[in-house]
Design an enzyme around this catalytic site. Structure first.
Site, PDB file in Angstrom:
ATOM      1  CB  SER A  58     -12.887  71.002  51.605  1.00 59.82           C
ATOM      2  OG  SER A  58     -11.808  71.692  51.813  1.00 59.82           O
TER       3      SER A  58
ATOM      4  CE1 TYR B 283     -16.434  74.908  51.526  1.00 56.92           C
ATOM      5  CE2 TYR B 283     -14.271  74.104  52.311  1.00 56.92           C
ATOM      6  CZ  TYR B 283     -15.354  74.446  51.384  1.00 56.92           C
ATOM      7  OH  TYR B 283     -14.517  73.827  50.375  1.00 56.92           O
TER       8      TYR B 283
HETATM    9  P1  NAD Z   1     -18.035  76.417  41.801  1.00 61.49           P
HETATM   10  O1  NAD Z   1     -18.701  77.602  42.506  1.00 61.49           O
HETATM   11  O2  NAD Z   1     -17.194  76.695  40.685  1.00 61.49           O
HETATM   12  O3  NAD Z   1     -19.336  75.510  41.460  1.00 61.49           O
HETATM   13  C1  NAD Z   1     -20.145  75.433  42.346  1.00 61.49           C
HETATM   14  C2  NAD Z   1     -21.449  74.552  41.737  1.00 61.49           C
HETATM   15  O4  NAD Z   1     -22.306  74.429  42.855  1.00 61.49           O
HETATM   16  C3  NAD Z   1     -22.018  75.843  40.501  1.00 61.49           C
HETATM   17  O5  NAD Z   1     -22.293  74.931  39.424  1.00 61.49           O
HETATM   18  C4  NAD Z   1     -23.237  76.243  41.330  1.00 61.49           C
HETATM   19  O6  NAD Z   1     -24.222  76.423  40.557  1.00 61.49           O
HETATM   20  C5  NAD Z   1     -23.832  74.942  42.132  1.00 61.49           C
HETATM   21  N1  NAD Z   1     -24.673  75.306  43.511  1.00 61.49           N
HETATM   22  C6  NAD Z   1     -24.195  76.468  44.404  1.00 61.49           C
HETATM   23  N2  NAD Z   1     -25.367  76.490  45.050  1.00 61.49           N
HETATM   24  C7  NAD Z   1     -26.193  75.611  44.580  1.00 61.49           C
HETATM   25  C8  NAD Z   1     -27.807  75.466  44.816  1.00 61.49           C
HETATM   26  N3  NAD Z   1     -28.287  76.193  45.753  1.00 61.49           N
HETATM   27  N4  NAD Z   1     -28.290  74.430  44.219  1.00 61.49           N
HETATM   28  C9  NAD Z   1     -27.750  74.036  43.214  1.00 61.49           C
HETATM   29  N5  NAD Z   1     -26.483  74.162  42.915  1.00 61.49           N
HETATM   30  C10 NAD Z   1     -25.896  75.013  43.534  1.00 61.49           C
HETATM   31  O7  NAD Z   1     -17.267  75.473  42.876  1.00 61.49           O
HETATM   32  P2  NAD Z   1     -16.073  74.643  43.031  1.00 61.49           P
HETATM   33  O8  NAD Z   1     -14.690  75.302  43.514  1.00 61.49           O
HETATM   34  O9  NAD Z   1     -16.038  73.969  41.615  1.00 61.49           O
HETATM   35  O10 NAD Z   1     -16.372  73.591  44.146  1.00 61.49           O
HETATM   36  C11 NAD Z   1     -16.973  72.275  43.871  1.00 61.49           C
HETATM   37  C12 NAD Z   1     -16.958  71.650  45.197  1.00 61.49           C
HETATM   38  O11 NAD Z   1     -15.584  71.450  45.619  1.00 61.49           O
HETATM   39  C13 NAD Z   1     -17.431  72.315  46.309  1.00 61.49           C
HETATM   40  O12 NAD Z   1     -18.234  71.337  47.362  1.00 61.49           O
HETATM   41  C14 NAD Z   1     -16.324  73.000  47.151  1.00 61.49           C
HETATM   42  O13 NAD Z   1     -16.750  73.125  48.536  1.00 61.49           O
HETATM   43  C15 NAD Z   1     -15.108  71.770  46.931  1.00 61.49           C
HETATM   44  N6  NAD Z   1     -13.951  72.353  47.005  1.00 61.49           N
HETATM   45  C16 NAD Z   1     -13.703  73.269  46.343  1.00 61.49           C
HETATM   46  C17 NAD Z   1     -12.251  73.769  46.448  1.00 61.49           C
HETATM   47  C18 NAD Z   1     -11.575  74.854  45.847  1.00 61.49           C
HETATM   48  O14 NAD Z   1     -10.515  75.298  46.135  1.00 61.49           O
HETATM   49  N7  NAD Z   1     -12.318  75.369  44.778  1.00 61.49           N
HETATM   50  C19 NAD Z   1     -11.421  73.076  47.478  1.00 61.49           C
HETATM   51  C20 NAD Z   1     -12.139  71.838  48.228  1.00 61.49           C
HETATM   52  C21 NAD Z   1     -12.986  71.600  48.057  1.00 61.49           C
END
Ligand code: NAD
Length: 256
Positions: free
Chosen positions: A138, A151
């Site tokens: 991130s 985080y």
């Molecule tokens: P999201 O909530 O849409 O998806 C997260 C996924 O992780 C889901 O499929 C969920 O089932 C899975 N998950 C969560 N806890 C779990 C566990 N204990 N065991 C197994 N699976 C688990 O989130 P997203 O926004 O698509 O994020 C994906 C990645 O991108 C993350 O690492 C997040 O930190 C990173 N990220 C997101 C953003 C943003 O703005 N959305 C920005 C920077 C980084």
């Protein structure tokens, strides 16, 4: 031979977009995630792009579950070329109120699981003399924001781990890189908008304008497709010298 990719957390948000982009290129996809409709999502993508798929709901908080996830993937597909450590959770709170259990879960899922999965896949990638590990960190792996102690710690940790794996993987054609997105509108961020509104005592609209996109020079959410395109590039045979690096897809946030 079609290559195989395992993407953790690929039944939602960024992970799902990455899965679709890889499926379009003919990769076999090991889906993973906790969404109840995960089976349907995997089946639909497999049928649409005519690629072999499977799915797991392994709990990333358990090192044993993560090891089984890797073994299961190799058992089903016969190999594993690309590991995208994408799954992650978020919780926003001033440190004095931050529940220890939330801290531990964020470190567990966002950082420890990256270690467990990379360790478990390592011998297979060495044997193949090919491996691509792509960690979705991130902009918070590069910069800090208040109320995100767990985080920011986890995402910085992932970048450190990325560099070590790049060094250890170099003799075996295993690369490891991190992608560092700014804000992407996924279910994870929808939840954060609500939490941030509470922490900052603002409306949801104020949070988007004054907190989330404040630090990005480009005042737009980053698209999931941009992240998926970057992941696809890093997975290519020709990307063998791109390793140990973090790619900020953050609308200019970390340029400041
Ligand atoms: P999201 O909530 O849409 O998806 C997260 C996924 O992780 C889901 O499929 C969920 O089932 C899975 N998950 C969560 N806890 C779990 C566990 N204990 N065991 C197994 N699976 C688990 O989130 P997203 O926004 O698509 O994020 C994906 C990645 O991108 C993350 O690492 C997040 O930190 C990173 N990220 C997101 C953003 C943003 O703005 N959305 C920005 C920077 C980084």
């Amino acid at each position: 031979m079609n290559k195989t990719v395992l993407i953790t957390g690929s039944t939602s948000g960024i992970g799902l977009a990455i899965a679709i982009q890889f499926a379009k290129e003919g990769y076999q996809i090991m889906f993973h995630g906790l969404e109840p409709n995960g089976q349907d999502i995997a089946k639909e993508v497999g049928e649409r792009y005519k690629v072999k798929v499977a799915i797991s709901n392994a709990n990333l908080l358990s090192s044993e579950d993560v090891e089984n996830l890797i073994a299961q993937t190799i058992g089903i597909f016969g190999h594993l070329h690309v590991l995208v450590n994408n799954a992650g959770i978020q919780y926003v709170s001033p440190i004095e109120d931050f529940p220890n259990s939330k801290y531990e879960n964020i470190i567990g899922i966002n950082m420890n699981a990256v270690f467990y999965a990379s360790k478990a896949v390592w011998n297979q990638m060495k044997r193949q003399q090919f491996g691509r590990i792509i960690n979705i960190s991130s902009v918070h792996g590069l910069r800090a924001s208040e109320f995100k102690s767990a985080y920011v710690a986890a995402k910085h940790g992932v970048i450190g781990l990325t560099k070590v794996l790049a060094l250890e993987g170099a003799p075996f054609n295993i690369t490891c890189n991190a992608i560092c997105p700014g804000y992407v509108k996924t279910p994870l961020v929808e939840g954060q908008i609500i939490d941030q509104a509470k922490a900052h005592k603002m409306t949801k609209e104020e949070v988007i304008e004054k907190v989330m996109l404040k630090k990005q020079a480009v005042k737009q959410f980053v698209s999931v497709e941009a992240i998926a395109d970057m992941a696809l590039l890093l997975a290519k045979d020709t990307s063998s010298t791109i390793t140990g690096t973090s790619f900020a897809l953050d609308g200019g946030w970390s340029a400041q």
